[in-house]
Design a protein around this motif. Structure first.
Motif, PDB file in Angstrom:
ATOM      1  N   ALA A  27     109.416  23.939 -13.924  1.00 45.14           N
ATOM      2  CA  ALA A  27     108.262  24.763 -14.263  1.00 45.14           C
ATOM      3  C   ALA A  27     107.427  25.088 -13.034  1.00 45.14           C
ATOM      4  O   ALA A  27     106.961  26.227 -12.865  1.00 45.14           O
ATOM      5  CB  ALA A  27     107.410  24.048 -15.315  1.00 45.14           C
ATOM      6  N   ALA A  28     107.212  24.100 -12.181  1.00 44.63           N
ATOM      7  CA  ALA A  28     106.419  24.337 -10.971  1.00 44.63           C
ATOM      8  C   ALA A  28     107.076  25.376 -10.069  1.00 44.63           C
ATOM      9  O   ALA A  28     106.387  26.169  -9.416  1.00 44.63           O
ATOM     10  CB  ALA A  28     106.216  23.025 -10.208  1.00 44.63           C
ATOM     11  N   SER A  42     106.430  28.922 -11.500  1.00 49.57           N
ATOM     12  CA  SER A  42     105.070  29.361 -11.199  1.00 49.57           C
ATOM     13  C   SER A  42     104.921  29.731  -9.729  1.00 49.57           C
ATOM     14  O   SER A  42     104.381  30.792  -9.382  1.00 49.57           O
ATOM     15  CB  SER A  42     104.079  28.256 -11.560  1.00 49.57           C
ATOM     16  OG  SER A  42     102.763  28.634 -11.224  1.00 49.57           O
ATOM     17  N   ARG A  43     105.418  28.874  -8.858  1.00 49.43           N
ATOM     18  CA  ARG A  43     105.278  29.134  -7.422  1.00 49.43           C
ATOM     19  C   ARG A  43     105.955  30.434  -7.016  1.00 49.43           C
ATOM     20  O   ARG A  43     105.385  31.253  -6.287  1.00 49.43           O
ATOM     21  CB  ARG A  43     105.874  27.963  -6.629  1.00 49.43           C
ATOM     22  CG  ARG A  43     105.870  28.190  -5.129  1.00 49.43           C
ATOM     23  CD  ARG A  43     106.344  26.975  -4.370  1.00 49.43           C
ATOM     24  NE  ARG A  43     107.728  26.640  -4.690  1.00 49.43           N
ATOM     25  CZ  ARG A  43     108.396  25.671  -4.054  1.00 49.43           C
ATOM     26  NH1 ARG A  43     107.817  24.951  -3.126  1.00 49.43           N
ATOM     27  NH2 ARG A  43     109.656  25.418  -4.376  1.00 49.43           N
ATOM     28  N   PHE A  61     104.220  33.578  -8.325  1.00 57.22           N
ATOM     29  CA  PHE A  61     103.030  33.885  -7.531  1.00 57.22           C
ATOM     30  C   PHE A  61     103.405  34.443  -6.163  1.00 57.22           C
ATOM     31  O   PHE A  61     102.670  35.265  -5.598  1.00 57.22           O
ATOM     32  CB  PHE A  61     102.126  32.659  -7.409  1.00 57.22           C
ATOM     33  CG  PHE A  61     101.035  32.649  -8.434  1.00 57.22           C
ATOM     34  CD1 PHE A  61      99.798  33.228  -8.166  1.00 57.22           C
ATOM     35  CD2 PHE A  61     101.251  32.122  -9.693  1.00 57.22           C
ATOM     36  CE1 PHE A  61      98.795  33.266  -9.128  1.00 57.22           C
ATOM     37  CE2 PHE A  61     100.259  32.143 -10.668  1.00 57.22           C
ATOM     38  CZ  PHE A  61      99.021  32.720 -10.384  1.00 57.22           C
ATOM     39  N   HIS A  76     105.219  27.519 -23.319  1.00 57.84           N
ATOM     40  CA  HIS A  76     105.149  27.029 -21.935  1.00 57.84           C
ATOM     41  C   HIS A  76     105.555  28.130 -20.959  1.00 57.84           C
ATOM     42  O   HIS A  76     104.862  28.404 -19.971  1.00 57.84           O
ATOM     43  CB  HIS A  76     106.066  25.815 -21.781  1.00 57.84           C
ATOM     44  CG  HIS A  76     105.891  25.072 -20.498  1.00 57.84           C
ATOM     45  ND1 HIS A  76     106.734  24.067 -20.089  1.00 57.84           N
ATOM     46  CD2 HIS A  76     104.954  25.187 -19.515  1.00 57.84           C
ATOM     47  CE1 HIS A  76     106.331  23.593 -18.929  1.00 57.84           C
ATOM     48  NE2 HIS A  76     105.253  24.260 -18.548  1.00 57.84           N
ATOM     49  N   SER A 114     102.966  30.953 -20.886  1.00 57.82           N
ATOM     50  CA  SER A 114     101.755  30.590 -20.160  1.00 57.82           C
ATOM     51  C   SER A 114     101.940  30.747 -18.658  1.00 57.82           C
ATOM     52  O   SER A 114     101.094  31.329 -17.970  1.00 57.82           O
ATOM     53  CB  SER A 114     101.365  29.149 -20.495  1.00 57.82           C
ATOM     54  OG  SER A 114     100.274  28.726 -19.701  1.00 57.82           O
ATOM     55  N   ILE A 115     103.064  30.257 -18.142  1.00 57.14           N
ATOM     56  CA  ILE A 115     103.332  30.350 -16.707  1.00 57.14           C
ATOM     57  C   ILE A 115     103.434  31.805 -16.268  1.00 57.14           C
ATOM     58  O   ILE A 115     102.827  32.228 -15.276  1.00 57.14           O
ATOM     59  CB  ILE A 115     104.623  29.589 -16.362  1.00 57.14           C
ATOM     60  CG1 ILE A 115     104.436  28.085 -16.577  1.00 57.14           C
ATOM     61  CG2 ILE A 115     105.049  29.870 -14.920  1.00 57.14           C
ATOM     62  CD1 ILE A 115     105.717  27.284 -16.480  1.00 57.14           C
ATOM     63  N   VAL A 116     104.206  32.579 -17.019  1.00 59.35           N
ATOM     64  CA  VAL A 116     104.422  33.984 -16.658  1.00 59.35           C
ATOM     65  C   VAL A 116     103.130  34.780 -16.840  1.00 59.35           C
ATOM     66  O   VAL A 116     102.785  35.632 -16.000  1.00 59.35           O
ATOM     67  CB  VAL A 116     105.554  34.584 -17.501  1.00 59.35           C
ATOM     68  CG1 VAL A 116     105.728  36.071 -17.176  1.00 59.35           C
ATOM     69  CG2 VAL A 116     106.854  33.839 -17.261  1.00 59.35           C
ATOM     70  N   ILE A 174     100.008  33.852 -16.553  1.00 54.71           N
ATOM     71  CA  ILE A 174      99.054  33.599 -15.466  1.00 54.71           C
ATOM     72  C   ILE A 174      99.467  34.354 -14.208  1.00 54.71           C
ATOM     73  O   ILE A 174      98.643  34.979 -13.536  1.00 54.71           O
ATOM     74  CB  ILE A 174      98.948  32.089 -15.188  1.00 54.71           C
ATOM     75  CG1 ILE A 174      98.306  31.373 -16.377  1.00 54.71           C
ATOM     76  CG2 ILE A 174      98.156  31.821 -13.915  1.00 54.71           C
ATOM     77  CD1 ILE A 174      98.378  29.863 -16.296  1.00 54.71           C
ATOM     78  N   ALA A 175     100.767  34.332 -13.894  1.00 51.54           N
ATOM     79  CA  ALA A 175     101.242  35.012 -12.677  1.00 51.54           C
ATOM     80  C   ALA A 175     101.122  36.530 -12.792  1.00 51.54           C
ATOM     81  O   ALA A 175     100.954  37.221 -11.772  1.00 51.54           O
ATOM     82  CB  ALA A 175     102.690  34.618 -12.398  1.00 51.54           C
TER      83      ALA A 175
END
Length: 377
Positions: free
Chosen positions: A284-285, A288-289, A292, A322, A325-327, A329-330
């Protein structure tokens, strides 16, 4: 080892020495300037496959074919049973540390396959970590002069990006020799149907089907892989953000695609449907990284839509909430449609995504992806 020295020389050489044009590409693409950029060549369709055609197998990256000879033999047998004539690259089974041979050996295999008029498609044996070693030395003039199907996924993404960027050839994110063709019993029926529909018919593919099953189970190759892996029920693609968009496909392994950032191989993302996949080693990290990183390169303001491939069970990304949420935010501040759980990436079965072919992403009560043009001529 490489065709020309200097930061841009290797690209300038095949462009006929147009070094100022390449500097313009670098300053506009990498710095995210939205001014004039050198235009891409019109995407060129490779000729379609027919039964009896010769298909080359090369190992541009990892040496897994040499470490798993039975798996490679099964891949060859699968292609033969499908009616094709496989030809192995001279270095396909070599083992040199983390790669299948030296840079020169791996390049020679690819060049040999493209130069041979009897070879109608080139399939990579597997991904790995070091395909980017080949980007500077590839003979793009040779590739452009001999258009043919070139296919792989994962680490092969960097070669898909470079070949498409520098030649306009429609390349394929799709099954590889060892992980898919090397399965006991051959290709999964869903994957084989995609192969035949996309690569053997010179007509628009249309709506991509959705598999009802997913396969993530790992069986150690050449030891435990004497049976079919377990299938689990799969609900299919899911909507993260509603909307509809059309544009050319850019598809690949997200971390590997980012290897092209700051280089002339960085894709033209304007108006694209961006299709991203993760490996079983990604978490997951990492998602996100890397998203971004795309955002900070200006990609989010340029694309028309985004899809994510089905996540491998090892990633820990099991929940739609999950992933969303990650996508979300980016991609905050942008309104393009987003969907996930499509049939591509490091799980099976899979369909084939052709770079540069126009596609339509629809995200309403359900998510769908349609190929609006053919992938082959």
């Amino acid at each position: 080892m490489f065709p020309a020295a200097g930061r841009y020389g290797w690209v300038a050489k095949w462009l006929g020495g147009d070094l100022p044009q390449m500097r313009l590409m670098m300053t506009t693409e990498s710095a995210n300037v939205r001014g004039p950029r050198p235009p891409l060549r019109s995407p060129g369709l490779p000729p379609r496959l027919r039964r009896g055609d010769r298909i080359g197998i090369v190992s541009p990256s990892a040496p897994e074919a040499g470490r798993n000879p039975r798996r490679l033999e099964r891949a060859v047998r699968t292609l033969e049973q499908m009616g094709f004539v496989p030809r192995l690259g001279a270095s396909v089974s070599k083992i040199r540390d983390t790669t299948a041979g030296t840079i020169a050996e791996r390049l020679d295999d690819i060049h040999t396959m493209f130069a041979d008029p009897d070879i109608r498609a080139v399939i990579c044996s597997i991904g790995g970590s070091n395909a980017n070693q080949l980007v500077e030395g590839l003979d793009y003039r040779l590739v452009a002069a001999n258009p043919k199907i070139f296919m792989g996924f994962s680490d092969i993404t960097v070669l898909l990006a470079a070949i498409h960027r520098f030649t306009g050839l429609v390349v394929m994110l799709g099954p590889a020799a060892l992980p898919q063709f090397g399965e006991i019993g051959g290709l999964h029926p869903f994957t084989q149907s995609a192969f035949e529909t996309v690569l053997m018919r010179s007509a628009p593919t249309g709506l991509l089907p959705a598999s009802e099953v997913s396969i993530s189970e790992f069986l150690a190759w050449d030891r435990d892989d004497g049976r079919r892996r377990r299938e689990v029920a799969w609900p299919g693609p899911a909507v993260i953000r509603v909307g509809q968009a059309s544009g050319p496909i850019i598809a690949g392994h997200l971390p590997t695609l980012l290897l092209t950032a700051g280089t002339p191989a960085w894709p033209d993302f304007d108006g694209a449907i961006l299709c991203l996949e993760l490996a079983d080693t990604d978490r997951a990290a990492d998602l996100s990284r890397h998203l971004f990183h795309l955002r900070q390169c200006g990609v989010m303001q340029r694309i028309a839509g985004m899809t994510l491939g089905r996540m491998h069970s090892a990633t820990g990304l099991h929940s739609l909430d999950h992933i969303a949420s990650i996508v979300g935010i980016a991609a905050e501040g942008h309104d393009f449609p987003i969907a996930c759980n499509f049939d591509f990436g490091h799980t099976d079965p899979m369909f084939i995504l052709p770079w540069g072919v126009m596609a339509t992403l629809v995200c309403d009560d359900r998510a769908s992806l349609r190929l609006d043009g053919p992938a082959v001529s």
